[in-house]
Design an enzyme around this catalytic site. Structure first.
Site, PDB file in Angstrom:
ATOM      1  N   ASP A 102       0.834  -1.200   0.000  1.00 28.76           N
ATOM      2  CA  ASP A 102       0.000   0.000   0.000  1.00 28.76           C
ATOM      3  C   ASP A 102       0.870   1.251   0.000  1.00 28.76           C
ATOM      4  OD1 ASP A 102      -1.878   1.984   0.398  1.00 28.76           O
ATOM      5  OD2 ASP A 102      -2.522   1.281   2.373  1.00 28.76           O
TER       6      ASP A 102
ATOM      7  N   ASP B 168      -1.570   5.698  -5.408  1.00 26.98           N
ATOM      8  CA  ASP B 168      -1.893   4.841  -4.276  1.00 26.98           C
ATOM      9  C   ASP B 168      -2.292   3.438  -4.729  1.00 26.98           C
ATOM     10  OD1 ASP B 168      -2.623   3.725  -1.887  1.00 26.98           O
ATOM     11  OD2 ASP B 168      -4.418   4.953  -1.597  1.00 26.98           O
TER      12      ASP B 168
END
Length: 396
Positions: free
Chosen positions: A103, A286
């Protein structure tokens, strides 16, 4: 003579900064396996992003969306992989194998642990610190990720030996969950490897460094790259860029790391060949978000070009006939444009058969666009700490 307070402070300081040692290859690649349990759900993908970034909706959200928030808050959501993590990376923590979500929008390395109640362990590989001869507890240290919708995870902190791909970090801070909300229980991963900047790590009383920060001394170049092709296995490359995974040249732009994200100016966009401006906007790359989220004006301008498209109050986003022809979307990353092909802008069926959910949706009232996995389905993304800077090139 030291006071009791001074002695305690020195003890905490010594414990707060464990030395992380890295052993590994100068360049290596970690497979990112496409999760076979992953099921696309547009409303759930939006909910996850809105919670993560505390986004403020500009549309009145449908009862279904608000009901899901309430389910997360009271813990009554059914643990099914309706919005599972799409890509998983095999990671060894203290000799125990886990499948973790990489992440780039967070900075914590946390894992499902034996400290969790049985109901929250369902469907996951579990890390047990007592089974590791290299684990060391950080007494008094805690971590907590709490999202605006009430979902989150929290627990205790220690250090252990972590191996990903060709690199082993000894003394890596590992965050052991003793509480996770149903949103995490249902997502299919055994935890997260945060790859944003260490400045947003949530460990208290002193923040800890990410795996990437600790691994950098062993790498040929202080960078990693994400290769996440649509509906297929991908990889994360560390210390190098793999020219077999992209075409053309990598285009770079400077990153503004003050907010802890891989963030850069993103002040314009194109719908097809028509250019629009969005003054003051930034973009965040992201891998922990699924959709592309942009300003209301960008969303409106895009769906004006899609026949039959409209905001669907039962879905919480724009939908359209699955047979509709979609334009491309080009987003500004610094001074350049990255074009997402129309095929990736159809996120999939809403469940009604003939109606589909758009991969582009509203980011709400903020001024940070979020470019998630839909972007990475189209582009090889390079996260280079030496600038810092972000680079991209069309993926193969």
């Amino acid at each position: 003579m030291f006071s009791t307070i001074t002695v305690l402070a020195l003890a905490l300081a010594a414990q707060a900064a464990p030395t992380a040692n890295v052993i590994g290859s100068a360049t290596w690649s970690a497979p990112a396996v496409h999760n076979p349990s992953y099921v696309r759900n547009g409303t759930a993908a939006m909910l996850k992003a809105y919670a993560k970034y505390n986004l403020k909706p500009t549309h009145e959200m449908p009862p279904e969306f608000m009901a899901e928030i309430q389910k997360r808050q009271d813990g009554s959501a059914t643990a099914v992989p309706s919005n599972g993590v799409e890509y998983l990376v095999s990671t060894t923590v203290g000799g125990q194998n886990l499948n973790l979500d990489f992440d780039t929008g967070s900075a914590d390395l946390w894992v499902f642990s034996s400290l969790l109640p049985t109901s929250e362990k369902t469907g996951h590989n579990i890390y047990t610190s007592s089974k590791s001869s290299t684990y060391k507890a950080l007494s008094g240290y805690t971590w907590s990720i709490q999202y605006a919708d009430g979902s989150g995870a929290s627990g205790k902190v220690g250090t252990d030996t972590v191996t990903i791909g060709g690199t082993t970090v000894k003394g890596q801070a590992v965050e052991l969950a003793n509480k996770v909300s149903s949103a995490f229980v249902s997502d299919g991963s055994d935890g997260l490897v945060g790859l944003a900047f260490s400045s947003i790590n949530t460990v208290s009383p002193q923040q800890q460094s990410t795996f990437f920060d600790n691994a950098q001394p062993s790498l040929n170049s202080p960078l990693f790259a994400a290769y996440l092709p649509y509906n297929a296995d991908g990889a994360y490359d560390f210390g190098f860029t793999d020219s077999s995974k992209y075409t053309g040249s990598i285009v770079y732009t400077a990153v503004e790391s003050g907010n802890g994200f891989w963030e850069y100016p993103s002040t314009s966009y194109k719908v097809g060949s028509t250019t629009y401006t969005q003054s003051g906007f930034t973009g965040i790359s992201d891998t922990g978000t699924t959709l592309v989220l942009m300003s209301d004006s960008a969303v409106t301008n895009y769906y004006k070009k899609v026949s039959g498209a409209s905001y669907d109050s039962s879905q919480g986003g724009y939908t359209f006939p699955c047979s509709a022809t979609l334009p491309t979307l080009s987003i500004a990353i610094g001074s350049g444009f990255a074009t997402i092909p129309s095929s990736l802008l159809n996120f999939g069926s809403t469940g009604s058969g003939s109606t589909c959910f758009g991969s582009l949706q509203s980011v709400g009232s903020g001024s940070q666009a979020i470019y998630g996995d839909v972007f990475f389905n189209a582009y090889y993304g390079v996260f280079d700490a030496s600038g810092p800077r972000f680079g991209y090139a069309p993926a193969v």
